[in-house]
Design a protein around this motif. Sequence first.
Motif, PDB file in Angstrom:
ATOM      1  N   VAL A   1       0.839  -1.205   0.000  1.00 60.15           N
ATOM      2  CA  VAL A   1       0.000   0.000   0.000  1.00 60.15           C
ATOM      3  C   VAL A   1       0.868   1.247   0.000  1.00 60.15           C
ATOM      4  O   VAL A   1       0.675   2.174  -0.803  1.00 60.15           O
ATOM      5  N   GLY A   2       1.841   1.280   0.904  1.00 61.29           N
ATOM      6  CA  GLY A   2       2.711   2.457   0.977  1.00 61.29           C
ATOM      7  C   GLY A   2       3.634   2.578  -0.206  1.00 61.29           C
ATOM      8  O   GLY A   2       3.903   3.677  -0.704  1.00 61.29           O
ATOM      9  N   LEU A   3       4.109   1.440  -0.692  1.00 64.90           N
ATOM     10  CA  LEU A   3       5.080   1.433  -1.778  1.00 64.90           C
ATOM     11  C   LEU A   3       4.497   2.008  -3.059  1.00 64.90           C
ATOM     12  O   LEU A   3       5.132   2.812  -3.747  1.00 64.90           O
ATOM     13  N   ASN A   4       3.264   1.618  -3.399  1.00 67.03           N
ATOM     14  CA  ASN A   4       2.674   1.992  -4.682  1.00 67.03           C
ATOM     15  C   ASN A   4       1.630   3.099  -4.608  1.00 67.03           C
ATOM     16  O   ASN A   4       1.300   3.692  -5.632  1.00 67.03           O
ATOM     17  N   GLY A   5       1.095   3.344  -3.413  1.00 66.94           N
ATOM     18  CA  GLY A   5       0.042   4.347  -3.309  1.00 66.94           C
ATOM     19  C   GLY A   5       0.481   5.731  -3.742  1.00 66.94           C
ATOM     20  O   GLY A   5      -0.283   6.493  -4.340  1.00 66.94           O
ATOM     21  N   THR A   6       1.740   6.064  -3.458  1.00 63.99           N
ATOM     22  CA  THR A   6       2.248   7.393  -3.810  1.00 63.99           C
ATOM     23  C   THR A   6       2.173   7.649  -5.304  1.00 63.99           C
ATOM     24  O   THR A   6       1.955   8.787  -5.739  1.00 63.99           O
ATOM     25  N   SER A   7       2.360   6.620  -6.112  1.00 64.90           N
ATOM     26  CA  SER A   7       2.439   6.818  -7.557  1.00 64.90           C
ATOM     27  C   SER A   7       1.149   7.393  -8.126  1.00 64.90           C
ATOM     28  O   SER A   7       1.186   8.257  -9.008  1.00 64.90           O
ATOM     29  N   SER A   8      -0.013   6.930  -7.638  1.00 65.78           N
ATOM     30  CA  SER A   8      -1.279   7.472  -8.135  1.00 65.78           C
ATOM     31  C   SER A   8      -1.388   8.962  -7.834  1.00 65.78           C
ATOM     32  O   SER A   8      -1.905   9.743  -8.649  1.00 65.78           O
ATOM     33  N   VAL A   9      -0.910   9.354  -6.668  1.00 70.15           N
ATOM     34  CA  VAL A   9      -0.948  10.771  -6.287  1.00 70.15           C
ATOM     35  C   VAL A   9      -0.056  11.585  -7.213  1.00 70.15           C
ATOM     36  O   VAL A   9      -0.454  12.650  -7.709  1.00 70.15           O
ATOM     37  N   LEU A  10       1.141  11.103  -7.468  1.00 75.57           N
ATOM     38  CA  LEU A  10       2.079  11.834  -8.318  1.00 75.57           C
ATOM     39  C   LEU A  10       1.585  11.920  -9.759  1.00 75.57           C
ATOM     40  O   LEU A  10       1.678  12.972 -10.399  1.00 75.57           O
ATOM     41  N   TYR A  11       1.045  10.812 -10.280  1.00 76.08           N
ATOM     42  CA  TYR A  11       0.576  10.820 -11.664  1.00 76.08           C
ATOM     43  C   TYR A  11      -0.590  11.791 -11.852  1.00 76.08           C
ATOM     44  O   TYR A  11      -0.667  12.496 -12.861  1.00 76.08           O
ATOM     45  N   ALA A  12      -1.512  11.809 -10.883  1.00 72.51           N
ATOM     46  CA  ALA A  12      -2.644  12.727 -10.984  1.00 72.51           C
ATOM     47  C   ALA A  12      -2.191  14.173 -10.843  1.00 72.51           C
ATOM     48  O   ALA A  12      -2.789  15.079 -11.430  1.00 72.51           O
ATOM     49  N   THR A  13      -1.130  14.405 -10.084  1.00 74.64           N
ATOM     50  CA  THR A  13      -0.645  15.769  -9.865  1.00 74.64           C
ATOM     51  C   THR A  13      -0.053  16.359 -11.135  1.00 74.64           C
ATOM     52  O   THR A  13      -0.086  17.576 -11.327  1.00 74.64           O
ATOM     53  N   VAL A  14       0.492  15.534 -12.022  1.00 77.95           N
ATOM     54  CA  VAL A  14       0.991  16.045 -13.303  1.00 77.95           C
ATOM     55  C   VAL A  14      -0.104  16.817 -14.031  1.00 77.95           C
ATOM     56  O   VAL A  14       0.122  17.909 -14.570  1.00 77.95           O
ATOM     57  N   ALA A  15      -1.315  16.269 -14.015  1.00 76.50           N
ATOM     58  CA  ALA A  15      -2.435  16.916 -14.712  1.00 76.50           C
ATOM     59  C   ALA A  15      -2.848  18.226 -14.046  1.00 76.50           C
ATOM     60  O   ALA A  15      -3.492  19.064 -14.681  1.00 76.50           O
ATOM     61  N   LYS A  16      -2.495  18.420 -12.777  1.00 80.17           N
ATOM     62  CA  LYS A  16      -2.801  19.688 -12.111  1.00 80.17           C
ATOM     63  C   LYS A  16      -1.909  20.813 -12.612  1.00 80.17           C
ATOM     64  O   LYS A  16      -2.267  21.985 -12.520  1.00 80.17           O
ATOM     65  N   PHE A  17      -0.734  20.453 -13.144  1.00 81.27           N
ATOM     66  CA  PHE A  17       0.205  21.449 -13.639  1.00 81.27           C
ATOM     67  C   PHE A  17       0.108  21.690 -15.144  1.00 81.27           C
ATOM     68  O   PHE A  17       0.451  22.768 -15.627  1.00 81.27           O
ATOM     69  N   ILE A  18      -0.342  20.692 -15.899  1.00 78.72           N
ATOM     70  CA  ILE A  18      -0.219  20.718 -17.360  1.00 78.72           C
ATOM     71  C   ILE A  18      -1.593  20.763 -18.021  1.00 78.72           C
ATOM     72  O   ILE A  18      -2.484  19.984 -17.663  1.00 78.72           O
ATOM     73  N   PRO A  19      -1.813  21.647 -19.016  1.00 77.14           N
ATOM     74  CA  PRO A  19      -3.086  21.695 -19.738  1.00 77.14           C
ATOM     75  C   PRO A  19      -3.311  20.433 -20.562  1.00 77.14           C
ATOM     76  O   PRO A  19      -2.345  19.753 -20.948  1.00 77.14           O
TER      77      PRO A  19
END
Length: 396
Positions: A315-333
């Motif tokens: 859970v801890g190992l892979n959970g972060t990745s979903s957060v990071l991937y979704a955050t890319v879309a917060k920065f980029i049109p």
Amino acid sequence: MNSRTNTPSPQKVLIFGSAMHVWSDLFFALLVPLLPHIKEELNLSYTSIGLLRSVYNGSSAILQIPAGLVAESTGEFWMLLGGNIWVGSGLIVMAVVPGFLPLIGATALGGLGGGTQHPLASSMVSRAYNSAGRSAAVGTVNFSGDIGKMMAPIVAGLLVMLGGWRATMWIVGAVGSAFMCMSVFTRRHFDMGKPLVEHSPEERDSENSSETSTIVGFIVLSGIGILDSATRSSTLVFFPFIFVERGMGESGVGIALFLLFAGGAAGKYICGWLDDRTGTLPLIWATKGMTTTLIVSAIFVPSLILWPLAIILGVGLNGTSSVLYATVAKFIPPNKRARYYGLFYTTNEIGTVGAPLGYGLIADMIGLNRSVIIMGVVTATILPASLALRRYLTAN
């Protein structure tokens, strides 16, 4: 023109991207449970094992940026199918080549096809769900890959008994490639083409405002992604050997890996859902704080605790990745996400490629347990590093 071509169903986009991710991650995760068998047959060191994994992951990064750029004009459908056929065919070649050096070469060539999956599926799904539920959708397609990872130790465990690691690779590669060929017929039902909205006034305003802040925020996010991917890839490579040293047999290691992947799948889905509700930084601290603690604990806790520990660690190992991937879309049109997702995943491969080789060298020099402790310390640096994201998340 058919309206479906202009506005493909978000659900169909998500299903297609998820199905491709299941197979892609099965192809790449299959190597993990087979590593002890390869090490034994070819008489390899930990450094060689780390190199094998690094080459496989590293070659998948080479075409990610070109794939993102090409997809902005051609669409993702054919590229996702073709990439998976490429990797599946690569597994077949890996299964038949003799010796370590030819295996490394086949691994490098076969891994190249993996460059299409992550940037294209993420950009495609983030556009389809751009107005609402984006983090949950990106988390879902991210989670789907772990279904493939969970299948890998089960499939490997069954097929290795039939014909060894070579037969396992050959069968999975052939079946996966056949599935991709049959998926061609789904093309007539919907379009996976160009961005849903291209260069709208809102997008142009977004691109022109706070451009420097967006780029710097993306760079910070990419740095965190490198550290996160380093921990994730190294854990998958070396924890089977930790389990063996703790007295687990072949079936026990397979169960532990399945539990690790199952926890990872749950973490990716849950954290994607939570990111729409709780925010990025709390989730990074929760998941990576958990990971740091459990990585080191794995070499000290009683053997009976390793199985439940594997679930929580996943859970801890892979959970972060979903957060990071979704955050890319917060920065980029939306119209530029394919290229930036390609860039993000490619920079992440610095950690994915370098870390297994680095920790393999350390393990050969000072022992596997000490290498794992160092891995935990490096993982802990993600926590203070993530604080640098705060100002950019507020701006967006």
